[in-house]
Write a protein that holds these residues in place. Sequence first.
Motif, PDB file in Angstrom:
ATOM      1  N   GLN A 156       0.802  -1.218   0.000  1.00  0.00           N
ATOM      2  CA  GLN A 156       0.000   0.000   0.000  1.00  0.00           C
ATOM      3  C   GLN A 156       0.839   1.274   0.000  1.00  0.00           C
ATOM      4  OE1 GLN A 156      -2.539  -0.177   3.388  1.00  0.00           O
ATOM      5  NE2 GLN A 156      -2.983  -2.326   3.079  1.00  0.00           N
TER       6      GLN A 156
ATOM      7  N   SER B 290      -5.271  -1.491  -7.170  1.00  0.00           N
ATOM      8  CA  SER B 290      -6.007  -1.954  -6.002  1.00  0.00           C
ATOM      9  C   SER B 290      -7.495  -2.098  -6.305  1.00  0.00           C
ATOM     10  CB  SER B 290      -5.808  -0.960  -4.853  1.00  0.00           C
ATOM     11  OG  SER B 290      -6.593  -1.370  -3.750  1.00  0.00           O
ATOM     12  N   GLU B 291      -8.110  -3.163  -5.785  1.00  0.00           N
ATOM     13  CA  GLU B 291      -9.543  -3.357  -5.935  1.00  0.00           C
ATOM     14  C   GLU B 291     -10.302  -2.767  -4.759  1.00  0.00           C
ATOM     15  OE1 GLU B 291     -10.463  -7.412  -6.772  1.00  0.00           O
ATOM     16  OE2 GLU B 291      -8.901  -7.562  -8.291  1.00  0.00           O
ATOM     17  N   ARG B 292      -9.613  -2.373  -3.730  1.00  0.00           N
ATOM     18  CA  ARG B 292     -10.260  -1.780  -2.564  1.00  0.00           C
ATOM     19  C   ARG B 292     -10.648  -0.344  -2.860  1.00  0.00           C
ATOM     20  NH1 ARG B 292      -5.862  -3.005   1.771  1.00  0.00           N
ATOM     21  NH2 ARG B 292      -4.607  -3.487  -0.032  1.00  0.00           N
ATOM     22  N   PRO B 293     -11.638   0.175  -2.145  1.00  0.00           N
ATOM     23  CA  PRO B 293     -12.018   1.586  -2.346  1.00  0.00           C
ATOM     24  C   PRO B 293     -10.847   2.508  -2.012  1.00  0.00           C
ATOM     25  CG  PRO B 293     -13.563   0.459  -0.868  1.00  0.00           C
ATOM     26  CD  PRO B 293     -12.445  -0.488  -1.150  1.00  0.00           C
ATOM     27  N   ALA B 294     -10.772   3.608  -2.739  1.00  0.00           N
ATOM     28  CA  ALA B 294      -9.692   4.574  -2.512  1.00  0.00           C
ATOM     29  C   ALA B 294      -9.842   5.232  -1.145  1.00  0.00           C
ATOM     30  CB  ALA B 294      -9.714   5.629  -3.604  1.00  0.00           C
ATOM     31  N   LYS B 295      -8.731   5.491  -0.509  1.00  0.00           N
ATOM     32  CA  LYS B 295      -8.712   6.188   0.770  1.00  0.00           C
ATOM     33  C   LYS B 295      -7.832   7.413   0.618  1.00  0.00           C
ATOM     34  CE  LYS B 295      -9.255   2.076   3.584  1.00  0.00           C
ATOM     35  NZ  LYS B 295      -8.683   1.258   4.668  1.00  0.00           N
ATOM     36  N   THR B 296      -8.124   8.410   1.381  1.00  0.00           N
ATOM     37  CA  THR B 296      -7.310   9.617   1.383  1.00  0.00           C
ATOM     38  C   THR B 296      -6.550   9.676   2.697  1.00  0.00           C
ATOM     39  OG1 THR B 296      -8.904  10.776   0.017  1.00  0.00           O
ATOM     40  CG2 THR B 296      -7.352  12.128   1.265  1.00  0.00           C
TER      41      THR B 296
END
Length: 80
Positions: free
Chosen positions: A11, A24-30
């Motif tokens: 990550q 990445s298949e996970r939702p984007a994070k800020t």
Amino acid sequence: MSPCPLGLASQCYCANRVSAFAASERPAKTTVLLLAHGSPENPDQIPEFLSYVTGGRPLPSRLVEEIRHRYSLIGFSPLP
């Protein structure tokens, strides 16, 4: 790939550049990273302080004066 100093492996931008985020298949994070470089104790120290913050790169005198003005508005910082 270099090891991530934060232990985030797949990550971490510093370990994988941007490609790990794009794949990445996970939702984007800020994430927000806050840094404190300390603070000058008085107006005379502002140019030297800014030199440390910019890694020695010179700033236009107009910008230095603007920063000096902003510090005067807030009464300087409790960070020193």
